[in-house]
Each structure stands twice: as C-alpha cells, then as structure tokens.
Motif scaffolding. Structure first.
Motif, short mmCIF file in Angstrom:
data_model
loop_
_atom_site.label_atom_id
_atom_site.label_comp_id
_atom_site.label_asym_id
_atom_site.label_seq_id
_atom_site.Cartn_x
_atom_site.Cartn_y
_atom_site.Cartn_z
N PRO A 142 -5.95 21.54 33.55
CA PRO A 142 -5.69 22.29 34.79
C PRO A 142 -4.45 23.18 34.70
CG PRO A 142 -4.99 20.04 35.08
CD PRO A 142 -5.64 20.11 33.71
N ALA A 143 -4.45 24.07 33.73
CA ALA A 143 -3.32 25.00 33.55
C ALA A 143 -3.86 26.34 33.09
CB ALA A 143 -2.32 24.43 32.55
N HIS A 144 -3.48 27.40 33.83
CA HIS A 144 -3.91 28.75 33.47
C HIS A 144 -2.74 29.61 32.98
CE1 HIS A 144 -7.35 27.34 35.81
NE2 HIS A 144 -8.05 28.32 35.27
N THR A 145 -1.55 29.06 33.08
CA THR A 145 -0.35 29.78 32.64
C THR A 145 0.55 28.83 31.87
OG1 THR A 145 0.96 29.23 34.61
CG2 THR A 145 -0.44 31.21 34.73
N VAL A 146 1.52 29.39 31.17
CA VAL A 146 2.50 28.57 30.45
C VAL A 146 3.32 27.75 31.43
CG1 VAL A 146 4.53 28.64 28.95
CG2 VAL A 146 2.61 30.16 28.49
N GLN A 147 3.66 28.35 32.57
CA GLN A 147 4.44 27.62 33.57
C GLN A 147 3.68 26.40 34.09
OE1 GLN A 147 3.84 30.91 33.54
NE2 GLN A 147 5.58 32.11 34.34
N GLU A 148 2.38 26.56 34.33
CA GLU A 148 1.58 25.44 34.82
C GLU A 148 1.46 24.34 33.77
OE1 GLU A 148 -1.30 28.00 37.87
OE2 GLU A 148 -2.15 27.06 36.08
N LEU A 149 1.30 24.73 32.51
CA LEU A 149 1.22 23.72 31.44
C LEU A 149 2.55 23.00 31.29
CD1 LEU A 149 -0.40 22.40 29.16
CD2 LEU A 149 0.47 24.16 27.62
N THR A 150 3.64 23.73 31.40
CA THR A 150 4.96 23.13 31.30
C THR A 150 5.15 22.06 32.37
OG1 THR A 150 5.90 25.17 30.40
CG2 THR A 150 7.45 23.58 31.33
N GLN A 151 4.71 22.36 33.58
CA GLN A 151 4.84 21.40 34.67
C GLN A 151 4.00 20.16 34.42
OE1 GLN A 151 7.11 21.68 37.15
NE2 GLN A 151 6.51 19.54 37.51
N LEU A 152 2.78 20.35 33.90
CA LEU A 152 1.92 19.21 33.57
C LEU A 152 2.60 18.30 32.54
CD1 LEU A 152 -1.68 20.74 33.21
CD2 LEU A 152 -0.89 19.14 34.98
N LEU A 153 3.18 18.92 31.54
CA LEU A 153 3.80 18.15 30.46
C LEU A 153 5.06 17.44 30.94
CD1 LEU A 153 3.38 20.78 27.59
CD2 LEU A 153 2.12 18.65 27.88
N LYS A 154 5.78 18.05 31.85
CA LYS A 154 6.97 17.39 32.39
C LYS A 154 6.60 16.21 33.27
CE LYS A 154 10.32 21.18 32.25
NZ LYS A 154 11.20 22.08 33.04
N THR A 155 5.49 16.34 33.99
CA THR A 155 5.05 15.28 34.90
C THR A 155 4.49 14.09 34.14
OG1 THR A 155 4.52 16.93 36.58
CG2 THR A 155 3.55 14.75 36.86
N ASN A 156 3.68 14.37 33.12
CA ASN A 156 3.05 13.28 32.38
C ASN A 156 2.84 13.70 30.93
OD1 ASN A 156 1.70 11.00 31.60
ND2 ASN A 156 0.14 11.09 33.21
N PRO A 157 3.90 13.73 30.14
CA PRO A 157 3.80 14.24 28.77
C PRO A 157 2.86 13.46 27.87
CG PRO A 157 5.90 13.14 29.11
CD PRO A 157 5.26 13.29 30.46
N SER A 158 2.77 12.15 28.04
CA SER A 158 1.94 11.34 27.14
C SER A 158 0.45 11.53 27.39
CB SER A 158 2.30 9.86 27.29
OG SER A 158 2.08 9.44 28.63
#
Length: 333
Positions: A142-158
């Motif tokens: 659920p990420a269409h931009t780098v910013q959205e992917l960054t937020q996903l990874l910060k929330t639940n990196p594993s």
C-alpha cells in the motif's frame, strides 16, 4: 681466424639468436587478435542487466575487431567466482571480464572470501555505460510514493523486505543509502539475497518480497506490464522511458542519486599493445550509434572512460561505497 673475427662472429651470432627469440613475441603482439575467439566472462546469470550490456558490447566489439567475441556467464557468490577466474587467467587479450559497480563493492563486504584484489589483479580497459535504477514495489504493497513506503517501513519495518540480486550490487547499496537517508534502521529491514535479478524479480512479483531497486533493463518490462509498481527512479533526472515516475530526489531526498555503472577489464599485466587495441575498439564500440541507441532503449547511457580515467573512477567509487557500508553498518554474516 683472428681473435677479432672470432669476437665479431660471437657478437653477431648472439644478436641473431636474440633477434630470433624476440621475433615471435613481437609478431604475437602485432598480430593480436589472431584467429581465436575472445571470451568475455560475465560473473552473473544470463538475463540480468550486466549480461545485457555485456552482450551488446560483445556484438559491437566483434564488428570493430572483426573477430568472434562471445559472452561466458559464470555466476555465483555475488560475482566473486567468475571474477576470481579471470584474475587467474592468462593476460593474453583473449579472456576479458565484464561487470558492474559490484566489482568495487563486493570485496568490501566479502573480505574473508575474496581471493583477488579488484585493482591490482585487473587491467581496466574502459567504462562503457551507466544507468539509473527503478525503485519498485509489489502492487499489493500500500505505497504509491517513496514517502508512503518510508512511513510503512518506519511503522513496521520487519513486515516488509527488500530483494537484491547480489550483496554489494548497485541495488543493494542504493537501498542502504535510501534507508540511511530516510532515518530507517537498515538492520531491521530484511534484505533477501538472490542469485541474479530474474529470481529476485520473480519473488517480488509473487509477493514473497516487497520492494527492490534494479536497473531498467530487467525491471522496466515488469513495470510496463503492471506486475510491479514503480514509485521512483534513482537518477538525477527522470528517464524518458518513465517520464511520469519521479526521482528519489523529487521525493524529498535532495542528496540521493545512484547509478549502476559497467565496464570491461582484462587480467593484470596485459601487454600495452593489446591494451591499446582493446581500449580503442571499446571506445569506438561505445560511441557507435547502434550501441548508444540499443542502450538508451534499455535504460542506460553509453558512457566511455579510458583505462586511466576508469581506474581513477573505480577508486573514487570504492571510497563512496565504503562510506555507505560503514554508515549503514552492513556486514555479511
């Protein structure tokens, strides 16, 4: 016969023997390439970016040298197996080596396994190309931009993982640089090693891994078909092949710019006349319109650096990669 005549006879006899011994050597150098196939060893699997650029170059070198030039894929251990093979080869101009920027990076990571020196054991012939990478994700992410992917990874990196075609590859170090600049803990984001781009992309499409940085040659068809979603590209400007996809810089990472680069080498101690001939043929091949057109269509730019400049470039890129590895704390377990 006088002593003088004997001395003169001995002198001319020695000169004749020396001349006869040197003649085959001079003839061999002057005759290169002889009627013998030139083999370019690619230390990666067929079908990936390194293989694609190598085969394009081999085709043009064959035309320039009017000689058979073939590619021999020797994959394994992030390119270390094929690379070591060439390091031990005879420096006769008939065994060459083609690789990407991983040539400079892998030895920094696999220190205990490397059986060669990437500088001292090779004769650089020339750099031939460079290309940006596509930063893509599985469409289910659920990420269409780098910013959205960054937020996903910060929330639940594993929960999310990255694929790489080789530790030390441009894609691997590009991800490491992105993670560092995004303020992510790289150690908490799984990076899965694959033996080449093809199996990595297959699992990315299948959802076993979630994101990847990879050259246009192998990733663009998957993006065009909708099997992957491109969220960014790593060059300084957008590629004409993906004009609607922003750069990582545009996504707010103002210092981010990453390219894979490609070059050709021979074993160390290559005779100067052979190096000169190969360097000249490589330059003509890289600057030819067929080569430039073909590479542009694959997402690369044809960029030539001669032997001396290429060697300096490798040294500077090695220092850059070491800084990324140190900052990210990358280690091979």
């Amino acid at each position: 016969m006088t002593h003088l005549n004997r001395r003169m006879l001995a002198f001319y006899g020695a000169a004749l023997v020396t001349s006869l011994l040197q003649a085959p050597i001079a003839h061999a150098q002057a005759a290169w390439p002889a009627a013998k196939t030139i083999t370019i060893v690619v230390p990666h699997a067929a079908g990936g970016a390194v293989d694609g650029v190598a085969r394009s170059l081999a085709e043009r070198l064959s035309a320039e040298l009017k000689q058979s030039v073939v590619v021999d894929n020797r994959p394994g251990a992030s390119g270390l197996i094929g690379t070591a093979l060439v390091a031990r080869a005879e420096p006769d101009g008939y065994t060459l080596y083609f690789n990407a920027s991983i040539h400079a990076a892998a030895p920094l990571l696999y220190k205990s396994q490397v059986k060669f020196d990437p500088i001292k054991d090779f004769t650089p012939i020339g750099m031939v190309a460079q290309g940006a990478l596509i930063f893509s994700v599985n469409p289910q992410v659920p990420a269409h931009t780098v910013q959205e992917l960054t937020q996903l990874l910060k929330t639940n990196p594993s929960k999310y993982s990255f694929a790489t075609s080789g530790f030390g590859s441009a894609g691997h170090l590009g991800i490491a640089q992105f993670a560092a600049e995004a303020g992510l803990n790289d150690k908490n984001i799984p990076i899965v090693l694959y033996k080449g781009a093809a199996p990595a992309l297959q699992d990315l499409i299948g959802g076993q891994v979630h994101a990847m940085m990879d050259p246009f040659l192998s990733s663009l068809p998957q993006v065009k078909s909708g099997k992957l979603r491109a969220i960014a590209q790593t060059g300084s400007t957008r590629s004409a092949l993906l004009p609607d996809v922003p750069t990582v810089k545009e996504a707010g990472f103002k210092d981010f710019e990453f390219y894979s680069w490609y070059g050709i080498w021979a074993p160390a101690k290559l005779p100067a006349p052979v190096l000169k001939a190969l360097e000249s043929a490589t330059e003509q091949a890289v600057k030819s319109e067929p080569f430039k057109t073909k590479l542009n269509g694959l997402g690369f730019d044809a960029v030539f650096r001669n032997s001396v400049d290429f060697n300096k470039y490798i040294v500077s890129e090695t220092a850059k990669y070491q800084a990324i590895i140190d900052k990210a704390g990358i280690t091979i377990e």
